[in-house]
Scaffold this motif. Sequence first.
Motif, mmCIF file in Angstrom:
data_model
loop_
_atom_site.group_PDB
_atom_site.id
_atom_site.type_symbol
_atom_site.label_atom_id
_atom_site.label_comp_id
_atom_site.label_asym_id
_atom_site.label_seq_id
_atom_site.Cartn_x
_atom_site.Cartn_y
_atom_site.Cartn_z
ATOM 1 N N TYR A 240 0.836 -1.199 0.000
ATOM 2 C CA TYR A 240 0.000 0.000 0.000
ATOM 3 C C TYR A 240 0.872 1.250 0.000
ATOM 4 O O TYR A 240 1.828 1.359 0.783
ATOM 5 N N ASN A 241 0.542 2.194 -0.869
ATOM 6 C CA ASN A 241 1.314 3.425 -1.000
ATOM 7 C C ASN A 241 0.391 4.628 -1.112
ATOM 8 O O ASN A 241 -0.727 4.529 -1.635
ATOM 9 N N LEU A 242 0.869 5.751 -0.594
ATOM 10 C CA LEU A 242 0.098 6.990 -0.650
ATOM 11 C C LEU A 242 -0.152 7.399 -2.102
ATOM 12 O O LEU A 242 0.763 7.422 -2.918
ATOM 13 N N ASN A 243 -1.401 7.705 -2.428
ATOM 14 C CA ASN A 243 -1.739 8.270 -3.739
ATOM 15 C C ASN A 243 -1.461 9.771 -3.697
ATOM 16 O O ASN A 243 -1.937 10.467 -2.790
ATOM 17 N N HIS B 133 11.286 14.668 2.062
ATOM 18 C CA HIS B 133 11.662 15.346 3.307
ATOM 19 C C HIS B 133 10.674 14.979 4.415
ATOM 20 O O HIS B 133 11.068 14.642 5.539
ATOM 21 N N GLY B 134 9.392 15.033 4.097
ATOM 22 C CA GLY B 134 8.365 14.684 5.073
ATOM 23 C C GLY B 134 8.404 13.211 5.443
ATOM 24 O O GLY B 134 8.164 12.837 6.603
ATOM 25 N N GLN B 135 8.696 12.368 4.475
ATOM 26 C CA GLN B 135 8.792 10.927 4.734
ATOM 27 C C GLN B 135 9.883 10.646 5.772
ATOM 28 O O GLN B 135 9.695 9.845 6.691
ATOM 29 N N GLU B 136 11.001 11.335 5.636
ATOM 30 C CA GLU B 136 12.107 11.165 6.586
ATOM 31 C C GLU B 136 11.719 11.691 7.962
ATOM 32 O O GLU B 136 12.050 11.084 8.995
ATOM 33 N N PHE B 137 11.003 12.812 8.003
ATOM 34 C CA PHE B 137 10.529 13.375 9.271
ATOM 35 C C PHE B 137 9.621 12.389 9.992
ATOM 36 O O PHE B 137 9.779 12.129 11.190
ATOM 37 N N TYR B 138 8.656 11.829 9.295
ATOM 38 C CA TYR B 138 7.751 10.851 9.905
ATOM 39 C C TYR B 138 8.536 9.632 10.392
ATOM 40 O O TYR B 138 8.294 9.115 11.487
ATOM 41 N N LYS B 139 9.490 9.167 9.592
ATOM 42 C CA LYS B 139 10.273 7.984 9.958
ATOM 43 C C LYS B 139 11.083 8.229 11.233
ATOM 44 O O LYS B 139 11.119 7.376 12.138
ATOM 45 N N ASN B 140 11.723 9.375 11.327
ATOM 46 C CA ASN B 140 12.533 9.685 12.508
ATOM 47 C C ASN B 140 11.687 9.693 13.771
ATOM 48 O O ASN B 140 12.137 9.241 14.838
ATOM 49 N N ASN C 261 11.398 1.189 11.816
ATOM 50 C CA ASN C 261 11.782 1.956 10.628
ATOM 51 C C ASN C 261 10.574 2.109 9.699
ATOM 52 O O ASN C 261 10.529 1.567 8.600
ATOM 53 N N LYS C 262 9.588 2.901 10.167
ATOM 54 C CA LYS C 262 8.326 3.040 9.447
ATOM 55 C C LYS C 262 8.064 4.493 9.082
ATOM 56 O O LYS C 262 8.404 5.416 9.823
ATOM 57 N N THR C 263 7.438 4.669 7.946
ATOM 58 C CA THR C 263 6.949 5.969 7.524
ATOM 59 C C THR C 263 5.890 5.728 6.464
ATOM 60 O O THR C 263 5.585 4.570 6.136
ATOM 61 N N PHE C 264 5.297 6.795 5.929
ATOM 62 C CA PHE C 264 4.281 6.580 4.890
ATOM 63 C C PHE C 264 4.962 6.143 3.596
ATOM 64 O O PHE C 264 5.964 6.716 3.169
ATOM 65 N N ASN C 265 4.452 5.088 2.999
ATOM 66 C CA ASN C 265 5.035 4.515 1.792
ATOM 67 C C ASN C 265 4.584 5.293 0.559
ATOM 68 O O ASN C 265 3.443 5.744 0.472
ATOM 69 N N MET C 266 5.482 5.404 -0.420
ATOM 70 C CA MET C 266 5.162 6.038 -1.701
ATOM 71 C C MET C 266 5.858 5.280 -2.815
ATOM 72 O O MET C 266 6.860 4.592 -2.598
ATOM 73 N N LEU C 267 5.346 5.419 -4.023
ATOM 74 C CA LEU C 267 6.036 4.915 -5.210
ATOM 75 C C LEU C 267 7.094 5.943 -5.602
ATOM 76 O O LEU C 267 6.767 7.111 -5.854
ATOM 77 N N VAL C 268 8.359 5.502 -5.642
ATOM 78 C CA VAL C 268 9.468 6.433 -5.832
ATOM 79 C C VAL C 268 10.449 5.869 -6.860
ATOM 80 O O VAL C 268 10.736 4.664 -6.868
ATOM 81 N N ASP C 269 10.961 6.733 -7.717
ATOM 82 C CA ASP C 269 12.106 6.391 -8.545
ATOM 83 C C ASP C 269 13.343 6.743 -7.715
ATOM 84 O O ASP C 269 13.711 7.911 -7.582
ATOM 85 N N GLN C 270 13.958 5.725 -7.112
ATOM 86 C CA GLN C 270 15.040 5.962 -6.163
ATOM 87 C C GLN C 270 16.262 6.575 -6.831
ATOM 88 O O GLN C 270 16.974 7.371 -6.208
ATOM 89 N N SER C 271 16.524 6.244 -8.091
ATOM 90 C CA SER C 271 17.716 6.762 -8.756
ATOM 91 C C SER C 271 17.589 8.243 -9.087
ATOM 92 O O SER C 271 18.588 8.956 -9.186
ATOM 93 N N GLY D 280 -1.076 14.428 7.766
ATOM 94 C CA GLY D 280 -1.323 13.705 9.012
ATOM 95 C C GLY D 280 -2.786 13.383 9.185
ATOM 96 O O GLY D 280 -3.156 12.264 9.563
ATOM 97 N N HIS D 281 -3.662 14.352 8.894
ATOM 98 C CA HIS D 281 -5.103 14.084 8.965
ATOM 99 C C HIS D 281 -5.494 12.978 7.987
ATOM 100 O O HIS D 281 -6.285 12.096 8.313
ATOM 101 N N GLY D 282 -4.929 13.055 6.771
ATOM 102 C CA GLY D 282 -5.242 12.033 5.776
ATOM 103 C C GLY D 282 -4.736 10.657 6.151
ATOM 104 O O GLY D 282 -5.183 9.651 5.585
ATOM 105 N N LEU D 283 -3.806 10.599 7.116
ATOM 106 C CA LEU D 283 -3.272 9.328 7.615
ATOM 107 C C LEU D 283 -3.892 8.966 8.963
ATOM 108 O O LEU D 283 -3.320 8.216 9.739
#
Length: 520
Positions: A50-53, A78-85, A94-104, A209-212
């Motif tokens: 499951y990933n954030l739309n 940036h926000g993903q890292e904030f939530y994870k920390n 080691n959790k945060t909101f998941n997203m589809l990302v092109d890591q490269s 945050g509200h949406g989560l």
Amino acid sequence: MKSFYLIISVYCFLLLLVLFTGCSKDDTPEIEDPKPEEEESFKYTSEKEYNLNVVYFIPTDVEERKESHRRLSEILLHGQEFYKNNMQGYGFGNKTFNMLVDQSKDRVKIIYLNGKYPTLNYPYEGGGAKVIEEVDAYFAANAGEKNSEHTLILTPVVDHDNPDVPFYGWGRYCFALDYTEMDVKYFGKNSKRGNDATKYIGGLLHELGHGLNLPHNKEKLSETVIKSKGTALMGSGNYTYGKTPTFLTEASCAILNNCQVISDYEDVFYTSVSLQINNISASYNNGQLNISGAFTTDESVNYVCFYNDPATDNADYDAVSWASPVIGGNTFNISMPIDELHQKENTPYVLRLRFCHANGEISKFSYSYRLKNGEPVIEFGDKENYDRANWQVIDFSSEENNEVASNVLDGDANTFWHSRWSQNATTFPHYLVIDMNKVLDVKGFSFLQRDGMRKVKDIEILVSTDNTQWESLGDFQLKDVNTLHHINLVEKKSFRYFKFIANSAFDGQQYAAMAEIKCF
């Protein structure tokens, strides 16, 4: 003629000088690039199911803002890292909101969707529903594009100082805006750009945050001076994020732990749940408000969150929160130092309990207490209520189909009496007469409001031993909470019959509802 050219030259020089010295380097306007960003191919992946739309919703009269894909990707990462920390800091892993990302390429998958109408058709007030309708239609036609029940919708604006677009959480949808200079590179700048970055990027992550599934809450008093804490994101953190210390509270992280796009739960999310509080007790000792109890449920609970919300307004931004893991056997226990509350003197409070189910659902219950001279006056907790097996409702002003008067005695918190509303609706006062089948010595009454609208506010109670001669015990005000609360009588009274008269409702409408009525 030479004088004319000299005057013009001096004028132009002075004009350029004013323009140059009137703006700091950081606030110099950027020139909008008329050329769109070059199309690139991206390979978006995620290890999670499951990933954030993320949807970029473009009204017909606004163009996509410059470099939106880069800027918003950087903001969300940036926000993903904030939530994870913050999740790691409280031991949630080691959790945060998941997203589809092109890591490269450090790019987040964003769905660019053209709206049907101009911005005027999607205002702050009421525009959210119209946007959601078009977004849902897109997902219905492109089912493979929807990756979870959680959706962030961004709307570009030309003038972010005067926007009129949705900017709030709405269930598992949340809205924010985008403008050309909304960029993490301006964080910490002592300038309008820096202040705007905090306001709008912090606002985006607050609404996310509200949406989560997160409600508002405020930092504990001691957390305001801790360098790693500061201001709670779900309080006023949208005005501090990226500028001064900002954090997620433990209660927020406990709720996020079960969110569909964060959790490790491997079953179906957000299925219906049932939870019943079997007992609850409250006490105040050594400066701490102590709450404990037990519950039964058909879906496992791993955390209970406690929000202490001053009932001095209709907002919950100032609710100070705690969280506690569920102890074996579905029990909970928390001690909350009163010194951590921001409002202490003669303040009414609503204590909101949120039971965090593993499947992401949240069961909510509310209780009331008040602070008097800095100490809690506890107005809830279990009482030794009389057995009602032989009680009967022998008269009533009106009732609704399937919402009948006898429901106030059936012991089921999910059923309730409702005054007639479907046709020939009745108005205040509404009443019920109850026969306890024998004379009892009563110290007080317990009321359970309907969990929803039509909660009764002002009441009068009459009592009788013969159903003929009646004595008024006085006027009382109930609590706008969905848990059992009590009215203590000045002195014990003996009677067999009592008449409950409802004179007003908290929502200001003409109807009344009540789930349970008891005596102790």
